[in-house]
Scaffold this motif. Structure first.
Motif, PDB file in Angstrom:
ATOM      1  N   VAL A 140     -23.493 -10.374  10.931  1.00 29.60           N
ATOM      2  CA  VAL A 140     -22.899  -9.402  11.680  1.00 29.60           C
ATOM      3  C   VAL A 140     -21.547  -9.608  12.132  1.00 29.60           C
ATOM      4  CG1 VAL A 140     -23.135  -7.693  13.469  1.00 29.60           C
ATOM      5  CG2 VAL A 140     -25.098  -8.098  12.025  1.00 29.60           C
ATOM      6  N   LEU A 141     -21.360 -10.891  12.739  1.00 32.35           N
ATOM      7  CA  LEU A 141     -20.301 -11.308  13.468  1.00 32.35           C
ATOM      8  C   LEU A 141     -19.187 -11.545  12.481  1.00 32.35           C
ATOM      9  CD1 LEU A 141     -21.931 -14.249  15.669  1.00 32.35           C
ATOM     10  CD2 LEU A 141     -21.088 -11.729  16.305  1.00 32.35           C
ATOM     11  N   GLY A 142     -19.525 -11.938  11.133  1.00 31.61           N
ATOM     12  CA  GLY A 142     -18.673 -12.066   9.838  1.00 31.61           C
ATOM     13  C   GLY A 142     -18.096 -10.987   9.543  1.00 31.61           C
ATOM     14  N   GLN A 143     -19.005  -9.807   9.682  1.00 33.13           N
ATOM     15  CA  GLN A 143     -18.461  -8.348   9.359  1.00 33.13           C
ATOM     16  C   GLN A 143     -17.448  -7.919  10.221  1.00 33.13           C
ATOM     17  OE1 GLN A 143     -18.835  -6.111   6.751  1.00 33.13           O
ATOM     18  NE2 GLN A 143     -20.592  -6.687   5.533  1.00 33.13           N
ATOM     19  N   TYR A 144     -17.620  -8.280  11.677  1.00 32.41           N
ATOM     20  CA  TYR A 144     -16.742  -7.820  12.541  1.00 32.41           C
ATOM     21  C   TYR A 144     -15.439  -8.579  12.530  1.00 32.41           C
ATOM     22  CZ  TYR A 144     -15.018  -6.859  17.337  1.00 32.41           C
ATOM     23  OH  TYR A 144     -14.260  -6.462  18.356  1.00 32.41           O
ATOM     24  N   ALA A 145     -15.707  -9.915  12.432  1.00 34.53           N
ATOM     25  CA  ALA A 145     -14.592 -10.727  12.388  1.00 34.53           C
ATOM     26  C   ALA A 145     -13.551 -10.347  11.182  1.00 34.53           C
ATOM     27  CB  ALA A 145     -14.701 -12.254  12.366  1.00 34.53           C
ATOM     28  N   GLY A 146     -14.117 -10.342   9.993  1.00 35.55           N
ATOM     29  CA  GLY A 146     -13.388 -10.039   8.980  1.00 35.55           C
ATOM     30  C   GLY A 146     -12.615  -8.549   8.989  1.00 35.55           C
ATOM     31  N   GLY A 147     -13.344  -7.697   9.654  1.00 37.23           N
ATOM     32  CA  GLY A 147     -12.614  -6.286   9.806  1.00 37.23           C
ATOM     33  C   GLY A 147     -11.511  -6.429  10.668  1.00 37.23           C
ATOM     34  N   LYS A 148     -11.674  -6.990  11.647  1.00 40.77           N
ATOM     35  CA  LYS A 148     -10.497  -7.398  12.710  1.00 40.77           C
ATOM     36  C   LYS A 148      -9.405  -8.035  12.092  1.00 40.77           C
ATOM     37  CE  LYS A 148     -11.971  -5.392  16.443  1.00 40.77           C
ATOM     38  NZ  LYS A 148     -11.176  -4.219  17.136  1.00 40.77           N
ATOM     39  N   LEU A 149      -9.568  -9.272  11.372  1.00 41.65           N
ATOM     40  CA  LEU A 149      -8.541 -10.022  10.760  1.00 41.65           C
ATOM     41  C   LEU A 149      -7.846  -9.093   9.495  1.00 41.65           C
ATOM     42  CD1 LEU A 149     -10.636 -13.190  10.340  1.00 41.65           C
ATOM     43  CD2 LEU A 149      -8.472 -12.739  11.653  1.00 41.65           C
ATOM     44  N   THR A 150      -8.478  -8.137   9.008  1.00 45.19           N
ATOM     45  CA  THR A 150      -7.745  -7.281   8.025  1.00 45.19           C
ATOM     46  C   THR A 150      -6.642  -6.614   8.436  1.00 45.19           C
ATOM     47  OG1 THR A 150      -9.304  -5.709   8.000  1.00 45.19           O
ATOM     48  CG2 THR A 150      -9.855  -7.127   6.368  1.00 45.19           C
ATOM     49  N   ASP A 151      -6.511  -6.292   9.791  1.00 45.21           N
ATOM     50  CA  ASP A 151      -5.542  -5.599  10.469  1.00 45.21           C
ATOM     51  C   ASP A 151      -4.470  -6.553  11.121  1.00 45.21           C
ATOM     52  OD1 ASP A 151      -6.698  -3.157  10.064  1.00 45.21           O
ATOM     53  OD2 ASP A 151      -7.824  -3.502  11.992  1.00 45.21           O
ATOM     54  N   ARG A 152      -4.751  -7.936  10.952  1.00 46.48           N
ATOM     55  CA  ARG A 152      -3.826  -8.982  11.493  1.00 46.48           C
ATOM     56  C   ARG A 152      -2.905  -9.711  10.686  1.00 46.48           C
ATOM     57  NH1 ARG A 152      -7.487  -7.057  14.907  1.00 46.48           N
ATOM     58  NH2 ARG A 152      -6.856  -7.012  17.280  1.00 46.48           N
ATOM     59  N   ILE A 153      -3.762  -9.957   9.242  1.00 47.33           N
ATOM     60  CA  ILE A 153      -3.098 -10.805   8.333  1.00 47.33           C
ATOM     61  C   ILE A 153      -3.114 -10.341   6.919  1.00 47.33           C
ATOM     62  CG2 ILE A 153      -3.869 -12.850   9.858  1.00 47.33           C
ATOM     63  CD1 ILE A 153      -5.919 -13.267   7.509  1.00 47.33           C
TER      64      ILE A 153
END
Length: 455
Positions: free
Chosen positions: A325-338
């Protein structure tokens, strides 16, 4: 952002929301959460049964021919079900436009329940394989049907997709955990039969739930559904072929390579993980009676000589999936930043390193592997929002639905071969060879991310 695999399945950046979600939205989101969680509950509970099948079954009888049961045999067996899970997504996406999401979701739930009931009475691996076939065909239609229902029926789509993704991840982690706990007290056939009950109840709810499947599209079109997105779809095989040809003529071919490598790595590392971990220091089975007070053990009918044991490997496997779940959340946030291409290169590069470290860390014992497993669990799921977002960026809007159908085909269909590859390597080579092959899958995906970035 657009949808993708759940546990795997959908990353949609939430848009602005109102304070209240209307009744139609609640009904649809409730149903899709229920169904999505169950699909992944059944999908990732199957590896918990594999160590038991390896012990319980000696041969597969094919008429006059008998085949010995090995990791390779079971790898092929589960690949049948997992492969159909992916292969059916593409025709499922076409079918949902013809018969509607509710019917397909109801059929999916009934079919999954039937498959686990069949598993509960399976006398041998032929019947187990048949149960896997029923599960794979039934489960394959969920993602196109569920995501179409959310996109066309829910006005608060961001909120709906967020809850949908959470339910999928809960099923990914809690399903194997529930299976492992039930196995402490009853045999695997009884566990399979018990797991069928929630899907039957959910199917009954799906058949009776009241909602408008196209409410959001109708509202967006001012009430005119005749030419809306709700009625779009591929109308002929020639159109399917021509649209597919256009899709693969561009950079989507490289994106498809990434999702195939992701599926092969995912299925390859998870299918035999409980069996692999059970052989390492600190993962030895523990007698259940030794963990319970004498009074409680007697009340539960657990005796020291009864042979019931707790397998730490099953619980580590479940925890690794839950932390995704943490990976899904982190990946989602990172797609908006890099840039997504850089995210693919870095995240799959990390998975390659983790594959090479798996055996050395597992040999250090239980506690060191807990920390390593947490990192692996996050990394396995952080890649998914990246490749899902990449699909959206590298495909035209007019073929977006078809592109995600191919994405599921790559991750779940081609990726299912990862189980067969893992089983064959563990039977005819070594675990070390397996993790080198898995690292190679990840490196191919990482290199493709670099190529996409340069193009």
């Amino acid at each position: 952002m657009a949808a993708g695999r759940a546990g795997t399945d959908a990353y949609i950046a939430p848009g602005p929301t109102r304070s209240r979600v209307n009744r139609n939205d609640r009904s649809i989101v409730g149903l899709t959460m229920l169904a999505h969680g169950m699909v992944h509950t059944y999908e990732l509970s199957i590896p918990i049964f594999i160590p038991i099948w390896l012990v319980q079954f000696d041969v597969v009888s094919l008429g006059p021919v008998e085949v010995a049961v090995t990791s390779a045999t079971l790898g092929l067996l589960v690949t049948v079900g997992y492969g159909l899970f992916g292969l059916g997504a593409l025709p499922g996406g076409v079918l949902v436009d013809r018969v509607g999401s509710r019917r397909l979701i109801t059929a999916c739930l009934v079919g999954m329940a039937a498959s686990f009931l069949l598993l509960g009475v399976a006398p041998g691996l032929i019947a187990v394989t048949l149960a896997m076939v029923v599960w794979g065909v039934s489960a394959s239609v969920y993602h196109p049907a569920g995501l179409a229902l959310l996109s066309k029926g829910v006005e608060e789509r961001g909120t709906g997709f967020a809850y949908h993704g959470i339910a999928g991840n809960l099923g990914i982690g809690l399903g194997p955990l529930l299976t492992a706990v039930l196995l402490l007290f009853v045999d695997w056939r009884t566990v399979a039969a018990v797991l069928a009950v929630p899907a039957l109840l959910a199917a009954a709810y799906a058949a009776r739930a009241s909602f408008d499947e196209t409410a959001a599209v109708t509202a967006a079109d001012g009430g005119d559904g005749a030419d809306s997105k709700a009625s779009s779809g591929i109308d002929s095989f020639s159109e399917f072929v021509s649209e597919s040809r256009v899709l693969f003529a561009g950079s989507f071919a490289l994106v498809f390579l990434v999702v195939m490598m992701s599926g092969l790595y995912y299925r390859g590392v998870l299918t035999f993980m409980p069996e692999l971990l059970a052989g390492f220091p600190g993962f030895e089975p523990i007698a259940l009676a030794s963990l319970l007070p004498a009074g409680l053990a007697d009340a539960l009918g657990v005796s020291a000589s009864g042979g019931r044991t707790l397998s730490p490997a099953n619980y580590v496997y479940s925890g690794l999936l839950m932390i995704g779940v943490l990976g899904q959340y982190a990946g989602g946030k990172l797609t908006d930043r890099i840039p997504v291409e850089r995210g693919i290169a870095l995240s799959f590069g990390l998975l390659a390193v983790l594959a090479l470290l798996f055996l050395p860390v597992a040999n250090l014992g239980f506690v060191p592997f807990l920390a390593f497993g947490a990192v692996l669990g996050v990394a396995l799921f952080v890649v998914q929002p990246f490749y899902q977002a990449t699909v959206a960026e590298y495909t035209p809007a007019g073929t977006r639905g078809l592109s995600y159908g191919y994405t599921y085909l790559g991750v779940f269909g081609v990726g299912a071969l990862g189980g067969a590859v893992a089983g064959a390597i563990l039977t005819f080579a070594t675990a070390g060879t397996l993790f080198v092959v898995l690292a190679a899958f990840a490196l191919v995906a990482a290199a493709t991310g670099v190529v996409l970035a340069r193009r």
